[in-house]
Motif scaffolding. Structure first.
Motif, PDB file in Angstrom:
ATOM      1  N   SER A  52      43.109  86.142  38.728  1.00 15.32           N
ATOM      2  CA  SER A  52      42.504  84.904  39.194  1.00 15.32           C
ATOM      3  C   SER A  52      42.095  85.048  40.656  1.00 15.32           C
ATOM      4  CB  SER A  52      43.494  83.748  39.043  1.00 15.32           C
ATOM      5  OG  SER A  52      43.006  82.588  39.662  1.00 15.32           O
ATOM      6  N   ARG A  53      40.882  84.618  40.973  1.00 14.23           N
ATOM      7  CA  ARG A  53      40.431  84.687  42.367  1.00 14.23           C
ATOM      8  C   ARG A  53      41.142  83.656  43.232  1.00 14.23           C
ATOM      9  NH1 ARG A  53      33.914  85.431  41.702  1.00 14.23           N
ATOM     10  NH2 ARG A  53      34.040  87.432  40.627  1.00 14.23           N
ATOM     11  N   ARG A  54      41.512  82.539  42.629  1.00 20.23           N
ATOM     12  CA  ARG A  54      42.131  81.452  43.388  1.00 20.23           C
ATOM     13  C   ARG A  54      43.599  81.738  43.691  1.00 20.23           C
ATOM     14  NH1 ARG A  54      44.564  76.663  41.690  1.00 20.23           N
ATOM     15  NH2 ARG A  54      43.992  77.165  39.565  1.00 20.23           N
ATOM     16  N   THR A  55      44.371  82.151  42.677  1.00 23.30           N
ATOM     17  CA  THR A  55      45.805  82.342  42.870  1.00 23.30           C
ATOM     18  C   THR A  55      46.211  83.804  43.014  1.00 23.30           C
ATOM     19  OG1 THR A  55      46.232  82.456  40.497  1.00 23.30           O
ATOM     20  CG2 THR A  55      46.304  80.267  41.547  1.00 23.30           C
ATOM     21  N   LYS A  93      45.834  86.247  34.631  1.00 16.14           N
ATOM     22  CA  LYS A  93      45.598  85.105  33.764  1.00 16.14           C
ATOM     23  C   LYS A  93      46.144  85.321  32.352  1.00 16.14           C
ATOM     24  CE  LYS A  93      41.382  83.533  36.009  1.00 16.14           C
ATOM     25  NZ  LYS A  93      39.949  83.280  35.809  1.00 16.14           N
ATOM     26  N   LYS A  98      49.429  66.243  40.263  1.00 16.57           N
ATOM     27  CA  LYS A  98      47.988  66.115  40.472  1.00 16.57           C
ATOM     28  C   LYS A  98      47.405  64.969  39.666  1.00 16.57           C
ATOM     29  CE  LYS A  98      46.204  70.578  41.805  1.00 16.57           C
ATOM     30  NZ  LYS A  98      45.344  71.673  41.426  1.00 16.57           N
ATOM     31  N   LYS A 111      51.320  70.471  38.575  1.00 16.28           N
ATOM     32  CA  LYS A 111      50.307  69.998  37.637  1.00 16.28           C
ATOM     33  C   LYS A 111      50.554  68.525  37.314  1.00 16.28           C
ATOM     34  CE  LYS A 111      48.385  72.952  34.582  1.00 16.28           C
ATOM     35  NZ  LYS A 111      48.300  73.761  33.366  1.00 16.28           N
TER      36      LYS A 111
END
Length: 177
Positions: free
Chosen positions: A149-152, A156, A175, A172
């Motif tokens: 994952s680019r974000r975390t 994946k 949010k 989660k």
């Protein structure tokens, strides 16, 4: 150098190391294996050298089929898609076959070590078992690129089984409010 290439070169080196005495001095190897002192027959020398040449051939095939040595004549790097493996197409099957070979050879050397107790068989067990375990590790963990994952930065493809990620579940749930 990654683990895959280290495994490939180690396998080729280990097999080459075993083949050199069989090719260079088959009479000496046969004399060490015999209980009585007699000259080696032509058939014994032939089989020893054939085994040595076969081990060298397997070592060369391992290096070539895994893509460690590129077999193309072009200097430019080959164009690959995101999901294709940059290694040779026969890398994983070659890795699996050589890992199985090392595992069987380690077991066979162990049976000889257990019955005879000679230290040279223990060296064979250690070498083949080490290469078999590294090969198994490569089959399990180094055979795919993974989906990072680019974000975390996490893979994946992982799941929470059998241990759930309770911190991620809390974030989660927070949010949605």
């Amino acid at each position: 150098m990654d683990v895959f290439h280290a495994y490939t070169y180690s396998t080729a080196g280990w097999l080459s190391l075993q083949s050199v005495p069989l090719i260079a001095g088959p009479s000496m190897i046969i004399a060490m294996l015999l209980d009585e002192s007699r000259p080696a027959s032509a058939m014994e020398i032939y089989f020893a050298r054939s085994l040595g040449i076969s081990l060298l051939t397997v070592a060369a095939l391992t290096v070539m089929l895994t893509g460690t040595i590129p077999l193309t004549s072009s200097i430019s790097s080959p164009v690959t898609t995101e999901n294709s493996d940059p290694k040779a197409p026969y890398a994983l099957p070659t890795l699996m076959v050589t890992s199985a070979f090392h595992a069987v050879a380690a077991f066979y050397a162990y049976t000889w070590y257990a019955t005879g107790g000679q230290g040279t068989f223990a060296v064979g067990v250690a070498g083949h078992a080490l290469l078999a375990s590294v090969g198994l590790w490569c089959v399990l963990f180094a055979s795919g690129d993974g989906k990072i994952s680019r974000r975390t930065g996490a893979d994946k493809r992982t799941t929470g089984f059998p241990f759930a990620n309770s911190e991620a579940a809390k974030k989660k749930a927070g949010k949605g409010l």
